[in-house]
Scaffold this motif. Structure first.
Motif, PDB file in Angstrom:
ATOM      1  N   GLY A 232      15.744  -0.699  12.411  1.00  0.00           N
ATOM      2  CA  GLY A 232      16.031  -0.941  10.925  1.00  0.00           C
ATOM      3  C   GLY A 232      16.589   0.223  10.378  1.00  0.00           C
ATOM      4  O   GLY A 232      16.735   1.461  10.852  1.00  0.00           O
ATOM      5  N   ILE A 233      16.831   0.096   9.072  1.00  0.00           N
ATOM      6  CA  ILE A 233      17.550   0.905   8.027  1.00  0.00           C
ATOM      7  C   ILE A 233      16.553   1.699   7.727  1.00  0.00           C
ATOM      8  O   ILE A 233      16.733   2.869   7.289  1.00  0.00           O
ATOM      9  N   ALA A 234      15.213   1.285   7.292  1.00  0.00           N
ATOM     10  CA  ALA A 234      14.384   2.074   6.534  1.00  0.00           C
ATOM     11  C   ALA A 234      12.715   1.721   7.279  1.00  0.00           C
ATOM     12  O   ALA A 234      12.820   0.558   7.992  1.00  0.00           O
ATOM     13  N   ARG A 235      11.894   2.599   6.978  1.00  0.00           N
ATOM     14  CA  ARG A 235      10.289   2.376   7.072  1.00  0.00           C
ATOM     15  C   ARG A 235       9.671   1.888   6.006  1.00  0.00           C
ATOM     16  O   ARG A 235       9.871   2.590   4.966  1.00  0.00           O
ATOM     17  N   PHE A 236       9.121   0.863   6.288  1.00  0.00           N
ATOM     18  CA  PHE A 236       7.963   0.513   5.084  1.00  0.00           C
ATOM     19  C   PHE A 236       6.995   1.544   4.796  1.00  0.00           C
ATOM     20  O   PHE A 236       6.424   1.970   5.834  1.00  0.00           O
ATOM     21  N   SER A 237       6.892   1.794   3.395  1.00  0.00           N
ATOM     22  CA  SER A 237       5.861   2.873   3.321  1.00  0.00           C
ATOM     23  C   SER A 237       4.369   2.435   2.377  1.00  0.00           C
ATOM     24  O   SER A 237       3.599   2.416   2.594  1.00  0.00           O
ATOM     25  N   LEU A 238       4.926   1.387   1.360  1.00  0.00           N
ATOM     26  CA  LEU A 238       3.757   0.961   0.604  1.00  0.00           C
ATOM     27  C   LEU A 238       4.064  -0.206  -0.389  1.00  0.00           C
ATOM     28  O   LEU A 238       5.235  -0.555  -0.176  1.00  0.00           O
ATOM     29  N   VAL A 239       2.952  -0.832  -0.868  1.00  0.00           N
ATOM     30  CA  VAL A 239       3.212  -1.909  -1.795  1.00  0.00           C
ATOM     31  C   VAL A 239       2.735  -1.166  -3.115  1.00  0.00           C
ATOM     32  O   VAL A 239       1.505  -0.792  -3.013  1.00  0.00           O
ATOM     33  N   ALA A 240       3.468  -1.380  -4.074  1.00  0.00           N
ATOM     34  CA  ALA A 240       3.086  -0.958  -5.487  1.00  0.00           C
ATOM     35  C   ALA A 240       2.947  -1.983  -6.537  1.00  0.00           C
ATOM     36  O   ALA A 240       3.759  -2.907  -6.533  1.00  0.00           O
ATOM     37  N   LEU A 241       1.675  -1.925  -7.294  1.00  0.00           N
ATOM     38  CA  LEU A 241       1.701  -3.076  -8.224  1.00  0.00           C
ATOM     39  C   LEU A 241       1.760  -2.524  -9.409  1.00  0.00           C
ATOM     40  O   LEU A 241       0.902  -1.587  -9.955  1.00  0.00           O
ATOM     41  N   ASP A 242       2.272  -3.105 -10.633  1.00  0.00           N
ATOM     42  CA  ASP A 242       2.207  -2.892 -11.944  1.00  0.00           C
ATOM     43  C   ASP A 242       0.831  -3.082 -12.513  1.00  0.00           C
ATOM     44  O   ASP A 242       0.512  -4.083 -12.219  1.00  0.00           O
TER      45      ASP A 242
ATOM     46  N   LEU B  50      -7.713  -0.655 -11.359  1.00  0.00           N
ATOM     47  CA  LEU B  50      -7.064  -1.641 -10.028  1.00  0.00           C
ATOM     48  C   LEU B  50      -7.356  -0.860  -8.836  1.00  0.00           C
ATOM     49  O   LEU B  50      -7.780  -1.542  -7.663  1.00  0.00           O
ATOM     50  N   ALA B  51      -7.292   0.535  -8.635  1.00  0.00           N
ATOM     51  CA  ALA B  51      -7.609   1.183  -7.372  1.00  0.00           C
ATOM     52  C   ALA B  51      -8.995   0.949  -7.090  1.00  0.00           C
ATOM     53  O   ALA B  51      -9.235   0.869  -5.819  1.00  0.00           O
ATOM     54  N   THR B  52      -9.866   1.217  -8.014  1.00  0.00           N
ATOM     55  CA  THR B  52     -11.176   1.182  -7.692  1.00  0.00           C
ATOM     56  C   THR B  52     -11.634  -0.336  -7.306  1.00  0.00           C
ATOM     57  O   THR B  52     -12.397  -0.439  -6.083  1.00  0.00           O
ATOM     58  N   PHE B  53     -11.032  -1.291  -7.819  1.00  0.00           N
ATOM     59  CA  PHE B  53     -11.274  -2.728  -7.308  1.00  0.00           C
ATOM     60  C   PHE B  53     -10.609  -2.813  -5.942  1.00  0.00           C
ATOM     61  O   PHE B  53     -11.347  -3.377  -5.021  1.00  0.00           O
ATOM     62  N   TYR B  54      -9.401  -2.566  -5.593  1.00  0.00           N
ATOM     63  CA  TYR B  54      -8.969  -2.720  -4.217  1.00  0.00           C
ATOM     64  C   TYR B  54      -9.317  -1.854  -3.119  1.00  0.00           C
ATOM     65  O   TYR B  54      -9.542  -2.017  -1.981  1.00  0.00           O
ATOM     66  N   GLY B  55     -10.045  -0.697  -3.656  1.00  0.00           N
ATOM     67  CA  GLY B  55     -10.663   0.328  -2.904  1.00  0.00           C
ATOM     68  C   GLY B  55     -11.975  -0.368  -2.192  1.00  0.00           C
ATOM     69  O   GLY B  55     -12.506  -0.350  -1.087  1.00  0.00           O
ATOM     70  N   ALA B  56     -12.640  -1.054  -3.219  1.00  0.00           N
ATOM     71  CA  ALA B  56     -14.006  -1.503  -2.949  1.00  0.00           C
ATOM     72  C   ALA B  56     -13.788  -3.021  -2.081  1.00  0.00           C
ATOM     73  O   ALA B  56     -14.515  -3.217  -1.187  1.00  0.00           O
ATOM     74  N   LEU B  57     -12.569  -3.649  -2.294  1.00  0.00           N
ATOM     75  CA  LEU B  57     -12.186  -4.835  -1.593  1.00  0.00           C
ATOM     76  C   LEU B  57     -11.938  -4.470  -0.107  1.00  0.00           C
ATOM     77  O   LEU B  57     -12.406  -5.062   1.181  1.00  0.00           O
ATOM     78  N   THR B  58     -11.106  -3.383   0.244  1.00  0.00           N
ATOM     79  CA  THR B  58     -10.762  -2.978   1.347  1.00  0.00           C
ATOM     80  C   THR B  58     -11.466  -1.820   2.221  1.00  0.00           C
ATOM     81  O   THR B  58     -11.242  -1.772   3.306  1.00  0.00           O
ATOM     82  N   GLY B  59     -12.081  -0.995   1.483  1.00  0.00           N
ATOM     83  CA  GLY B  59     -12.833   0.025   2.113  1.00  0.00           C
ATOM     84  C   GLY B  59     -11.920   1.322   2.040  1.00  0.00           C
ATOM     85  O   GLY B  59     -12.237   2.257   2.733  1.00  0.00           O
ATOM     86  N   TRP B  60     -10.726   1.126   1.668  1.00  0.00           N
ATOM     87  CA  TRP B  60      -9.667   2.419   1.890  1.00  0.00           C
ATOM     88  C   TRP B  60      -9.691   3.322   1.035  1.00  0.00           C
ATOM     89  O   TRP B  60     -10.524   3.204  -0.228  1.00  0.00           O
ATOM     90  N   GLU B  61      -9.544   4.526   1.287  1.00  0.00           N
ATOM     91  CA  GLU B  61      -9.996   5.783   0.563  1.00  0.00           C
ATOM     92  C   GLU B  61      -8.801   6.131  -0.648  1.00  0.00           C
ATOM     93  O   GLU B  61      -7.640   5.866  -0.106  1.00  0.00           O
TER      94      GLU B  61
ATOM     95  N   ASP C 192      -6.805   3.801   7.168  1.00  0.00           N
ATOM     96  CA  ASP C 192      -6.752   4.584   8.434  1.00  0.00           C
ATOM     97  C   ASP C 192      -5.554   4.511   9.074  1.00  0.00           C
ATOM     98  O   ASP C 192      -5.271   5.349   9.830  1.00  0.00           O
ATOM     99  N   ASP C 193      -4.952   3.280   9.229  1.00  0.00           N
ATOM    100  CA  ASP C 193      -3.652   3.201  10.093  1.00  0.00           C
ATOM    101  C   ASP C 193      -2.460   3.305   9.162  1.00  0.00           C
ATOM    102  O   ASP C 193      -1.525   3.217   9.665  1.00  0.00           O
ATOM    103  N   GLY C 194      -2.682   3.737   8.167  1.00  0.00           N
ATOM    104  CA  GLY C 194      -1.480   4.442   7.236  1.00  0.00           C
ATOM    105  C   GLY C 194      -1.007   3.236   6.181  1.00  0.00           C
ATOM    106  O   GLY C 194      -0.155   3.665   5.429  1.00  0.00           O
ATOM    107  N   ALA C 195      -1.417   2.247   6.322  1.00  0.00           N
ATOM    108  CA  ALA C 195      -1.108   1.109   5.082  1.00  0.00           C
ATOM    109  C   ALA C 195      -1.256   1.628   3.893  1.00  0.00           C
ATOM    110  O   ALA C 195      -2.643   2.354   3.673  1.00  0.00           O
ATOM    111  N   THR C 196      -0.554   1.377   2.937  1.00  0.00           N
ATOM    112  CA  THR C 196      -0.933   2.137   1.499  1.00  0.00           C
ATOM    113  C   THR C 196      -0.781   1.120   0.451  1.00  0.00           C
ATOM    114  O   THR C 196       0.348   0.050   0.631  1.00  0.00           O
TER     115      THR C 196
END
Length: 125
Positions: free
Chosen positions: A3-13, A20-31, A45-49
């Motif tokens: 591909g032309i680029a590597r996907f890095s993250l999804v950002a929400l306004d 919102l980070a606290t909410f999704y951190g509790a939902l996913t267990g991500w740090e 842990d696998d790099g999804a952001t």
């Protein structure tokens, strides 16, 4: 295929990135990966952001609506829809009035972004 680029993250306004980070951190267990005040990131842990960007005038989508369409939504697989629903409601989500399917449920996060809990029988305990 390269591909032309590597996907890095999804950002929400949103009006409150830390909330919102606290909410999704509790939902996913991500740090928490980064908190710059106006920009907060969670990383799996696998790099999804997931990132949350300050937007003081944020107007949440109205789902379903063409006046302010959802534009993006996130899906999260669960083994038990009822149990997961109770948990996300305790975290501050709201269940959307319109529920178009029986194997998934639509919710709104604390900033109003739609997301779905999707039944995955392989995750059932």
């Amino acid at each position: 295929m390269l591909g032309i680029a590597r996907f890095s993250l999804v950002a929400l306004d949103c009006p409150d990135p830390q909330l919102l980070a606290t909410f999704y951190g509790a939902l996913t267990g991500w740090e928490l990966d980064h908190d710059g005040g106006d920009w907060v990131q969670l990383r799996s842990d696998d790099g999804a952001t997931l990132a949350f960007q300050l937007a003081p005038d944020h107007q949440p989508p109205e789902w379903p609506s063409s006046d302010r369409p959802q534009q993006v939504h996130l899906d999260f697989d669960v083994g038990d829809l009822d149990a997961a629903e109770a948990q996300v409601l305790r975290l501050g989500a709201r269940k959307a009035h319109h529920q178009p399917g029986e194997h998934f449920r639509v919710f709104l996060d604390p900033a109003g972004h739609p997301f779905c809990l999707v039944l995955d029988p392989e995750l059932a305990s």
